[in-house]
Scaffold this active site. Sequence first.
Site, PDB file in Angstrom:
ATOM      1  N   ILE A  55       2.846  13.026   9.829  1.00  0.00           N
ATOM      2  CA  ILE A  55       3.238  14.117  10.751  1.00  0.00           C
ATOM      3  C   ILE A  55       4.759  14.241  10.848  1.00  0.00           C
ATOM      4  O   ILE A  55       5.431  13.242  11.085  1.00  0.00           O
ATOM      5  CB  ILE A  55       2.664  13.851  12.166  1.00  0.00           C
ATOM      6  CG1 ILE A  55       1.143  13.695  12.112  1.00  0.00           C
ATOM      7  CG2 ILE A  55       3.067  14.941  13.130  1.00  0.00           C
ATOM      8  CD1 ILE A  55       0.522  13.229  13.427  1.00  0.00           C
ATOM      9  N   THR A 114       0.827  -1.217   0.000  1.00  0.00           N
ATOM     10  CA  THR A 114       0.000   0.000   0.000  1.00  0.00           C
ATOM     11  C   THR A 114       0.857   1.261   0.000  1.00  0.00           C
ATOM     12  O   THR A 114       0.679   2.151  -0.837  1.00  0.00           O
ATOM     13  CB  THR A 114      -0.913  -0.013   1.251  1.00  0.00           C
ATOM     14  OG1 THR A 114      -1.616  -1.246   1.265  1.00  0.00           O
ATOM     15  CG2 THR A 114      -1.907   1.128   1.222  1.00  0.00           C
ATOM     16  N   ASP A 145       2.597  -1.505  18.700  1.00  0.00           N
ATOM     17  CA  ASP A 145       2.962  -0.547  17.648  1.00  0.00           C
ATOM     18  C   ASP A 145       3.268   0.827  18.276  1.00  0.00           C
ATOM     19  O   ASP A 145       4.238   1.490  17.905  1.00  0.00           O
ATOM     20  CB  ASP A 145       1.802  -0.456  16.648  1.00  0.00           C
ATOM     21  CG  ASP A 145       2.041   0.565  15.560  1.00  0.00           C
ATOM     22  OD1 ASP A 145       2.866   0.294  14.675  1.00  0.00           O
ATOM     23  OD2 ASP A 145       1.423   1.648  15.606  1.00  0.00           O
ATOM     24  N   LYS A 179       9.060   0.889  11.700  1.00  0.00           N
ATOM     25  CA  LYS A 179       9.194   1.247  13.128  1.00  0.00           C
ATOM     26  C   LYS A 179       9.569   0.063  13.997  1.00  0.00           C
ATOM     27  O   LYS A 179      10.357   0.195  14.925  1.00  0.00           O
ATOM     28  CB  LYS A 179       7.903   1.891  13.640  1.00  0.00           C
ATOM     29  CG  LYS A 179       6.681   0.983  13.517  1.00  0.00           C
ATOM     30  CD  LYS A 179       5.581   1.603  12.716  1.00  0.00           C
ATOM     31  CE  LYS A 179       4.759   0.527  12.064  1.00  0.00           C
ATOM     32  NZ  LYS A 179       3.405   0.847  11.794  1.00  0.00           N
ATOM     33  N   LYS A 185       6.871   3.045  18.320  1.00  0.00           N
ATOM     34  CA  LYS A 185       6.974   4.462  17.957  1.00  0.00           C
ATOM     35  C   LYS A 185       7.522   5.284  19.120  1.00  0.00           C
ATOM     36  O   LYS A 185       8.364   6.170  18.931  1.00  0.00           O
ATOM     37  CB  LYS A 185       5.604   4.984  17.507  1.00  0.00           C
ATOM     38  CG  LYS A 185       5.173   4.356  16.169  1.00  0.00           C
ATOM     39  CD  LYS A 185       3.700   4.552  15.895  1.00  0.00           C
ATOM     40  CE  LYS A 185       3.286   3.955  14.562  1.00  0.00           C
ATOM     41  NZ  LYS A 185       1.833   3.854  14.389  1.00  0.00           N
ATOM     42  N   GLU A 200      11.091   9.269   8.633  1.00  0.00           N
ATOM     43  CA  GLU A 200       9.944  10.082   9.049  1.00  0.00           C
ATOM     44  C   GLU A 200       8.648   9.273   9.082  1.00  0.00           C
ATOM     45  O   GLU A 200       7.804   9.450   9.957  1.00  0.00           O
ATOM     46  CB  GLU A 200       9.791  11.261   8.067  1.00  0.00           C
ATOM     47  CG  GLU A 200       8.752  12.265   8.477  1.00  0.00           C
ATOM     48  CD  GLU A 200       9.096  12.953   9.779  1.00  0.00           C
ATOM     49  OE1 GLU A 200      10.011  13.778   9.800  1.00  0.00           O
ATOM     50  OE2 GLU A 200       8.437  12.662  10.796  1.00  0.00           O
ATOM     51  N   GLY A 243      -7.695  -0.437   6.022  1.00  0.00           N
ATOM     52  CA  GLY A 243      -6.299  -0.601   5.577  1.00  0.00           C
ATOM     53  C   GLY A 243      -5.247   0.093   6.419  1.00  0.00           C
ATOM     54  O   GLY A 243      -4.112   0.191   5.999  1.00  0.00           O
ATOM     55  N   GLU A 272      -2.302  -2.888  11.509  1.00  0.00           N
ATOM     56  CA  GLU A 272      -1.138  -3.735  11.257  1.00  0.00           C
ATOM     57  C   GLU A 272      -1.610  -5.124  10.830  1.00  0.00           C
ATOM     58  O   GLU A 272      -2.740  -5.521  11.133  1.00  0.00           O
ATOM     59  CB  GLU A 272      -0.296  -3.868  12.529  1.00  0.00           C
ATOM     60  CG  GLU A 272       0.313  -2.571  13.010  1.00  0.00           C
ATOM     61  CD  GLU A 272       1.336  -2.017  12.032  1.00  0.00           C
ATOM     62  OE1 GLU A 272       2.269  -2.732  11.662  1.00  0.00           O
ATOM     63  OE2 GLU A 272       1.182  -0.849  11.631  1.00  0.00           O
TER      64      GLU A 272
HETATM   65  N1  HSE Z   1      -1.152   0.312  12.323  1.00  0.00           N
HETATM   66  C1  HSE Z   1      -0.615   1.619  12.425  1.00  0.00           C
HETATM   67  C2  HSE Z   1      -1.697   2.520  12.984  1.00  0.00           C
HETATM   68  C3  HSE Z   1      -0.155   2.062  11.072  1.00  0.00           C
HETATM   69  O1  HSE Z   1      -2.845   2.091  13.079  1.00  0.00           O
HETATM   70  O2  HSE Z   1      -1.384   3.634  13.348  1.00  0.00           O
HETATM   71  C4  HSE Z   1       0.816   3.189  11.074  1.00  0.00           C
HETATM   72  O3  HSE Z   1       1.972   2.932  11.751  1.00  0.00           O
END
Ligand code: HSE
Length: 436
Positions: free
Chosen positions: A136, A13, A201, A105, A205, A129, A187, A190
């Site tokens: 962002i 994607t 996730d 990440k 980050k 980034e 979409g 993850e």
């Molecule tokens: N799965 C992540 C989210 C995608 O929902 O923010 C972007 O890192």
Amino acid sequence: MKEISVGLIGFGTIGAGVVKLLEDNRELIAGRLGARLNLKKIADLDITTPRVVAVRKEMLTTNVEEILKDPGIEIVIELMGGYEPARSFLLEAMRHKKQVVTANKALLATHGDEIFRTAEAEGVNIGFEASVGGTIPIIKTLRESLTGNGIKSIFGIMNGTANFILTKMSDEGKPFDVVLKEAQSLGFAEADPTFDIEGIDTAHKLAIVLSLAYGKRVNLKDIYREGISGISRLDIEFARELNYRIKLLAIAIARGDSVEARIHPTMIPLDNLLANVNSNYNAFHIVGDASGSIFLYGQGAGMMPTASAVVGDLTDISRQLLKGVSGCVPARALREDLIQNIALMPQEDMVTSYYFRFSAVDRPGVLSRISGILGTNNISIAAVIQKGRKESGAVPVVITTYKSREKDVRNALQEIDKLDVVLDKTVVIRIEDDKL
Ligand code: HSE
């Protein structure tokens, strides 16, 4: 006009979004850069499924070596995700003196040290980034704009899927599972939804953000983490009554030589900016010692918003190549030799306000037994709500507290949950009342 050749690994994607953006804004980008970005090769295991953008057949390959070993390709973009073979491809690209851009990440949060050190040793740039906050510019803000600041705190909504789920549960009263399916079909979830829901996730980050804000290496396991799977509609309703909204927050606060870092569902006042960041949007509230508050808001996931961040990195790095320089901005905002391990503040010492929902028998004296235990553990009560009466079974009794120590809270709840008048495990949600 000079050309810079680029190779792309991963035509999913985001990869397709990057190709589309380079195509759609070709002239604009060339004008801003003073050179043309020539996407020379795209590697993916699947080179037959049609994407949102059509590419010439000869650009596609299933063999990554055609990118890594092509001396004409100066920048490699890795958008395949996962740990391996993404890690090996990135390392190999850098050893071939290629500049790299990645959105990975999970990889940076776990193998960042090896990757950033390799970039420095090979004298190449690494752009990442798109790894945090999608579109962002949080990396650029921390790495470049705030160089003159000590970072006092960062409060962020860093996962679009979790935020989408909490928003829908709150606004439309829909159950968790239904909303999760909607998020997946849009979409931005993850591949493994537990990464989104359980805050994994977000932890990836936050680890990246911590390393840039404090110039330290963070062990992912040391970050306190709680996901949103335990959040019920009942708690969302009580939060509303108390003038709060529940968000999955990532929190970093400088505490002397240490840093407090935690991820958990958090009640925040309705008039707080973060409480109004809804749907799949992400936001970061950063406080620098000179800058004061900065608020960044935007789409944290999705094809074109994330592609925008990747192309931003591409042009940044290309500008350095055009000037014949490299590594103008250290990858982690600090000289690599100064980067140290950081001991995060022990979880038991964290101080915040709390929301407790007890499942208590509705009988005289129950509240005083609960509040007595809170009192002997130095926990001061801010508000109490009990609604409805029940002859048998449990009723929800909600208590909010003033600032309390995590250790005291754990001790108190251990005692309370053993009472014969408390029938279920107490629900705990932290509250951040400070004005943001
Ligand atoms: N799965 C992540 C989210 C995608 O929902 O923010 C972007 O890192």
